[in-house]
Motif scaffolding. Sequence first.
Motif, PDB file in Angstrom:
ATOM      1  N   LEU A 104      43.021  40.660  31.343  1.00 37.72           N
ATOM      2  CA  LEU A 104      44.130  40.824  30.430  1.00 37.72           C
ATOM      3  C   LEU A 104      43.465  39.644  29.336  1.00 37.72           C
ATOM      4  CD1 LEU A 104      46.277  42.256  28.688  1.00 37.72           C
ATOM      5  CD2 LEU A 104      47.846  40.632  30.224  1.00 37.72           C
ATOM      6  N   GLY A 105      42.866  39.870  28.443  1.00 38.04           N
ATOM      7  CA  GLY A 105      42.164  38.866  27.452  1.00 38.04           C
ATOM      8  C   GLY A 105      41.214  38.023  28.106  1.00 38.04           C
ATOM      9  N   ASP A 106      41.517  36.866  28.119  1.00 35.45           N
ATOM     10  CA  ASP A 106      40.442  35.824  28.772  1.00 35.45           C
ATOM     11  C   ASP A 106      41.200  35.593  30.286  1.00 35.45           C
ATOM     12  OD1 ASP A 106      42.667  34.378  28.068  1.00 35.45           O
ATOM     13  OD2 ASP A 106      41.471  32.681  27.325  1.00 35.45           O
ATOM     14  N   ARG A 107      41.999  36.312  30.681  1.00 37.56           N
ATOM     15  CA  ARG A 107      42.795  35.970  32.070  1.00 37.56           C
ATOM     16  C   ARG A 107      42.344  37.217  33.042  1.00 37.56           C
ATOM     17  NH1 ARG A 107      48.102  32.846  31.043  1.00 37.56           N
ATOM     18  NH2 ARG A 107      47.926  31.862  29.031  1.00 37.56           N
ATOM     19  N   PHE A 108      42.624  36.619  34.445  1.00 29.13           N
ATOM     20  CA  PHE A 108      42.387  37.712  35.481  1.00 29.13           C
ATOM     21  C   PHE A 108      43.211  37.395  36.537  1.00 29.13           C
ATOM     22  CE2 PHE A 108      40.651  38.652  39.783  1.00 29.13           C
ATOM     23  CZ  PHE A 108      40.422  40.080  39.268  1.00 29.13           C
ATOM     24  N   ASP A 109      43.823  38.639  37.214  1.00 31.70           N
ATOM     25  CA  ASP A 109      44.729  38.644  38.213  1.00 31.70           C
ATOM     26  C   ASP A 109      44.456  39.969  38.843  1.00 31.70           C
ATOM     27  OD1 ASP A 109      46.409  37.632  39.971  1.00 31.70           O
ATOM     28  OD2 ASP A 109      47.715  37.100  38.499  1.00 31.70           O
ATOM     29  N   ARG A 119      47.551  40.160  51.484  1.00 27.56           N
ATOM     30  CA  ARG A 119      48.123  39.283  50.358  1.00 27.56           C
ATOM     31  C   ARG A 119      47.312  38.018  50.481  1.00 27.56           C
ATOM     32  NH1 ARG A 119      54.163  40.102  51.950  1.00 27.56           N
ATOM     33  NH2 ARG A 119      54.258  42.393  51.342  1.00 27.56           N
ATOM     34  N   ASP A 120      46.954  37.370  51.716  1.00 20.34           N
ATOM     35  CA  ASP A 120      46.184  36.372  51.698  1.00 20.34           C
ATOM     36  C   ASP A 120      44.782  36.458  51.289  1.00 20.34           C
ATOM     37  OD1 ASP A 120      48.096  34.603  52.740  1.00 20.34           O
ATOM     38  OD2 ASP A 120      47.689  34.996  54.846  1.00 20.34           O
ATOM     39  N   ALA A 121      44.161  37.693  51.640  1.00 22.96           N
ATOM     40  CA  ALA A 121      42.841  38.134  50.958  1.00 22.96           C
ATOM     41  C   ALA A 121      42.823  38.007  49.687  1.00 22.96           C
ATOM     42  CB  ALA A 121      42.462  39.276  51.676  1.00 22.96           C
ATOM     43  N   VAL A 122      43.873  38.681  49.080  1.00 23.80           N
ATOM     44  CA  VAL A 122      43.925  38.934  47.431  1.00 23.80           C
ATOM     45  C   VAL A 122      44.025  37.461  47.000  1.00 23.80           C
ATOM     46  CG1 VAL A 122      45.208  39.787  45.642  1.00 23.80           C
ATOM     47  CG2 VAL A 122      44.755  41.012  47.657  1.00 23.80           C
ATOM     48  N   ARG A 123      44.704  36.683  47.388  1.00 23.52           N
ATOM     49  CA  ARG A 123      44.943  35.528  47.084  1.00 23.52           C
ATOM     50  C   ARG A 123      43.675  34.531  47.163  1.00 23.52           C
ATOM     51  NH1 ARG A 123      49.124  34.143  49.774  1.00 23.52           N
ATOM     52  NH2 ARG A 123      47.870  32.875  51.547  1.00 23.52           N
ATOM     53  N   ASP A 124      43.061  34.635  47.985  1.00 19.73           N
ATOM     54  CA  ASP A 124      41.770  33.899  48.429  1.00 19.73           C
ATOM     55  C   ASP A 124      40.877  34.259  47.487  1.00 19.73           C
ATOM     56  OD1 ASP A 124      43.017  32.348  50.258  1.00 19.73           O
ATOM     57  OD2 ASP A 124      42.226  33.311  51.955  1.00 19.73           O
ATOM     58  N   ALA A 125      40.453  35.739  47.171  1.00 23.10           N
ATOM     59  CA  ALA A 125      39.458  36.045  46.224  1.00 23.10           C
ATOM     60  C   ALA A 125      39.846  35.852  44.732  1.00 23.10           C
ATOM     61  CB  ALA A 125      39.432  37.817  46.633  1.00 23.10           C
ATOM     62  N   VAL A 126      41.023  35.975  44.499  1.00 23.74           N
ATOM     63  CA  VAL A 126      41.290  35.568  43.185  1.00 23.74           C
ATOM     64  C   VAL A 126      41.026  34.300  42.827  1.00 23.74           C
ATOM     65  CG1 VAL A 126      43.393  35.479  41.271  1.00 23.74           C
ATOM     66  CG2 VAL A 126      43.182  37.652  42.622  1.00 23.74           C
ATOM     67  N   GLY A 127      41.578  33.287  43.637  1.00 23.57           N
ATOM     68  CA  GLY A 127      41.173  31.871  43.581  1.00 23.57           C
ATOM     69  C   GLY A 127      39.792  31.689  43.301  1.00 23.57           C
ATOM     70  N   ALA A 139      33.054  38.404  34.238  1.00 20.92           N
ATOM     71  CA  ALA A 139      32.462  38.113  35.498  1.00 20.92           C
ATOM     72  C   ALA A 139      33.490  38.026  36.696  1.00 20.92           C
ATOM     73  CB  ALA A 139      31.833  36.557  35.296  1.00 20.92           C
ATOM     74  N   MET A 140      34.756  37.512  36.314  1.00 22.45           N
ATOM     75  CA  MET A 140      35.629  37.547  37.193  1.00 22.45           C
ATOM     76  C   MET A 140      36.103  38.879  37.991  1.00 22.45           C
ATOM     77  SD  MET A 140      38.345  34.562  36.159  1.00 22.45           S
ATOM     78  CE  MET A 140      38.462  34.746  34.366  1.00 22.45           C
ATOM     79  N   VAL A 141      36.073  39.751  37.028  1.00 19.48           N
ATOM     80  CA  VAL A 141      36.592  41.134  37.563  1.00 19.48           C
ATOM     81  C   VAL A 141      35.284  41.837  38.166  1.00 19.48           C
ATOM     82  CG1 VAL A 141      35.753  42.675  35.421  1.00 19.48           C
ATOM     83  CG2 VAL A 141      37.709  43.379  36.731  1.00 19.48           C
ATOM     84  N   THR A 142      34.174  41.299  37.696  1.00 19.47           N
ATOM     85  CA  THR A 142      33.143  42.040  38.517  1.00 19.47           C
ATOM     86  C   THR A 142      32.806  41.235  40.003  1.00 19.47           C
ATOM     87  OG1 THR A 142      31.816  42.346  36.609  1.00 19.47           O
ATOM     88  CG2 THR A 142      30.494  42.242  38.399  1.00 19.47           C
ATOM     89  N   ASP A 143      33.160  39.913  40.208  1.00 23.15           N
ATOM     90  CA  ASP A 143      32.946  39.372  41.153  1.00 23.15           C
ATOM     91  C   ASP A 143      34.089  39.740  42.240  1.00 23.15           C
ATOM     92  OD1 ASP A 143      32.498  37.650  43.288  1.00 23.15           O
ATOM     93  OD2 ASP A 143      32.656  35.716  42.049  1.00 23.15           O
ATOM     94  N   PHE A 144      35.262  39.991  41.653  1.00 28.27           N
ATOM     95  CA  PHE A 144      36.500  40.413  42.801  1.00 28.27           C
ATOM     96  C   PHE A 144      36.169  41.895  43.036  1.00 28.27           C
ATOM     97  CE2 PHE A 144      40.210  42.349  43.521  1.00 28.27           C
ATOM     98  CZ  PHE A 144      41.143  41.501  44.262  1.00 28.27           C
ATOM     99  N   THR A 145      35.688  42.729  42.127  1.00 27.49           N
ATOM    100  CA  THR A 145      35.687  44.036  42.776  1.00 27.49           C
ATOM    101  C   THR A 145      34.407  43.992  43.706  1.00 27.49           C
ATOM    102  OG1 THR A 145      35.912  44.766  40.470  1.00 27.49           O
ATOM    103  CG2 THR A 145      34.624  46.331  42.171  1.00 27.49           C
ATOM    104  N   ASP A 146      33.576  43.103  43.622  1.00 18.95           N
ATOM    105  CA  ASP A 146      32.376  42.954  44.853  1.00 18.95           C
ATOM    106  C   ASP A 146      33.099  42.579  46.099  1.00 18.95           C
ATOM    107  OD1 ASP A 146      30.334  43.932  43.079  1.00 18.95           O
ATOM    108  OD2 ASP A 146      29.739  41.966  42.570  1.00 18.95           O
ATOM    109  N   ARG A 147      34.142  41.716  45.990  1.00 23.70           N
ATOM    110  CA  ARG A 147      34.708  41.190  47.066  1.00 23.70           C
ATOM    111  C   ARG A 147      35.549  42.315  47.643  1.00 23.70           C
ATOM    112  NH1 ARG A 147      34.833  35.213  47.152  1.00 23.70           N
ATOM    113  NH2 ARG A 147      33.497  34.573  45.219  1.00 23.70           N
ATOM    114  N   ALA A 148      36.191  42.771  46.791  1.00 19.16           N
ATOM    115  CA  ALA A 148      37.391  43.901  47.240  1.00 19.16           C
ATOM    116  C   ALA A 148      36.859  45.095  47.845  1.00 19.16           C
ATOM    117  CB  ALA A 148      38.204  44.390  46.222  1.00 19.16           C
ATOM    118  N   VAL A 149      35.651  45.564  47.501  1.00 20.87           N
ATOM    119  CA  VAL A 149      34.968  46.929  48.177  1.00 20.87           C
ATOM    120  C   VAL A 149      34.614  46.456  49.737  1.00 20.87           C
ATOM    121  CG1 VAL A 149      34.546  47.932  45.946  1.00 20.87           C
ATOM    122  CG2 VAL A 149      32.870  46.320  47.261  1.00 20.87           C
ATOM    123  N   ARG A 150      34.380  45.159  49.802  1.00 22.21           N
ATOM    124  CA  ARG A 150      33.800  44.820  51.177  1.00 22.21           C
ATOM    125  C   ARG A 150      35.068  44.456  52.069  1.00 22.21           C
ATOM    126  NH1 ARG A 150      30.552  41.182  48.331  1.00 22.21           N
ATOM    127  NH2 ARG A 150      31.584  39.404  48.938  1.00 22.21           N
TER     128      ARG A 150
END
Length: 479
Positions: A104-109, A119-127, A139-150
């Motif tokens: 959202l704009g320059d932010r990511f969540d 929840r722990d896995a989401v929190r760790d990946a976002v951080g 880059a954040m959304v791309t990196d998170f997606t790579d982690r999430a699909v795994r």
Amino acid sequence: MSVLTGALVALLLTTAGPGGPRAADGDGVSAVAAALRDGPVHVDPRARDVLPPAAAKALRNTVERADKPVLVAVLPADGDFDRKTLLQELRAETGITGVYAVALGDRFDAGADHQVMSRDAVRDAVGAVRRAHPGDPGAMVTDFTDRAVRQASGSAPAAWDGGGAAGDGGRTGGGTAAIVTLGVLVLLAGAGAFLVSRGSRRRRARLERAGLEKLRPVVDEDITAFGEELSRIGFDPATATARARPGGTGTARTGGEAGGTDGMDRTDGEDSTGGEDADAAREDYAQALDAYDDAKTRMAAARRPQDVRGVSRALADGRFALATLDARLRGTALPERRAPCFFDPRHGPSVEDVQWAPPGGTERAVPVCAADAARLAGGEEPAAREVGTPQGPRPYWEAGPVYAPWAAGYFGGGLLPGLLTGTLLGGALGGPYADGFGDPSGGGDFGGDFSGGGADPSDFGGGFGDGGGFGGGDFGGGF
């Protein structure tokens, strides 16, 4: 109402209006949700500088190849979206059980239904992605997606098959296409529930077969290693003697090598037990043999990943019986029944708990064998059990959710979650592979279902660095 019926109703509503399939071209959360029901990635035209069309297409391909319920939205920071409630509203409007990643704009969540990604896995990946790519939401959304699909459990919604182009807000087409689509849906509605139910069962069966085949080499290695340990101890139950192995040293090296109890050879060649001790030694050996046979029988009969849990449990029981037998033969104190060595269960029963942290994770106490305890005390890396991944050999706790039932058999449902918090495997606990975690039946929601807006509110908080976050607190990334 069946899952398909709900999905058909939602699709009818989005296609019946004057805009037809382009209903997602409007403004606000409803439009984003409509686009995400058609495909995994939506980029608002006003945010294409954050994620250009080529990058959006690549991201969509990543999700589709993984066949995971990961939904990505890249949106502008304007009045259309309230960052404090965006994720909750998007999950409710979309109605799909899955993982939601939003720039959202320059932010990511991000947020996820806990049965898909903890929840722990989401929190760790976002951080992690916030720290790695500050100020770069693309880059954040791309990196998170790579982690999430795994890490995510489950499979993608069937509605995504043949969906629209990523980043274009949905499919293209005119009113005629909408009318035709509506007519076909009406004709098929009566039989649709049956067809999707059958398709879901087939997809689940396919995923389970693939998961079992991925586990099979690891489990077969465990069974073979234990069989070799049985041979190396050289125990003859008929005479209750421990035979020397040519070249044996007679020195116990319990734990630390792939074989675990390697080194339990006897060099004296004499009877070392008698009377009640001999009977107890025979019983230990019989228990070890029974466990070996049980493990082989269970693996031969396994039909899904959850069945592997019983194999690991049998091997853990067998290794403890073998460690007890070794202690009797050597005249040393009998071992305490403890969990296997966390770093490699083939090392045998652990001897103590030590503090350890995975890379980038928090410290926790883990059970370890004597050899790994010495390595850690000396500042060395433990002898971790590595398994094959697309990125090459990795420790099993960083290899994905399919290893959850294998690990659960060794460590049990009560101990394992604390050991694995913040790792890829930790994200599977409570998911479909981890039989016994959360859902005693081993079932659970595979994700990707059209489940409506009934998500657990604690899974979706929002905030984008404002102290919201998923699970009731911010992720520590902040902006």
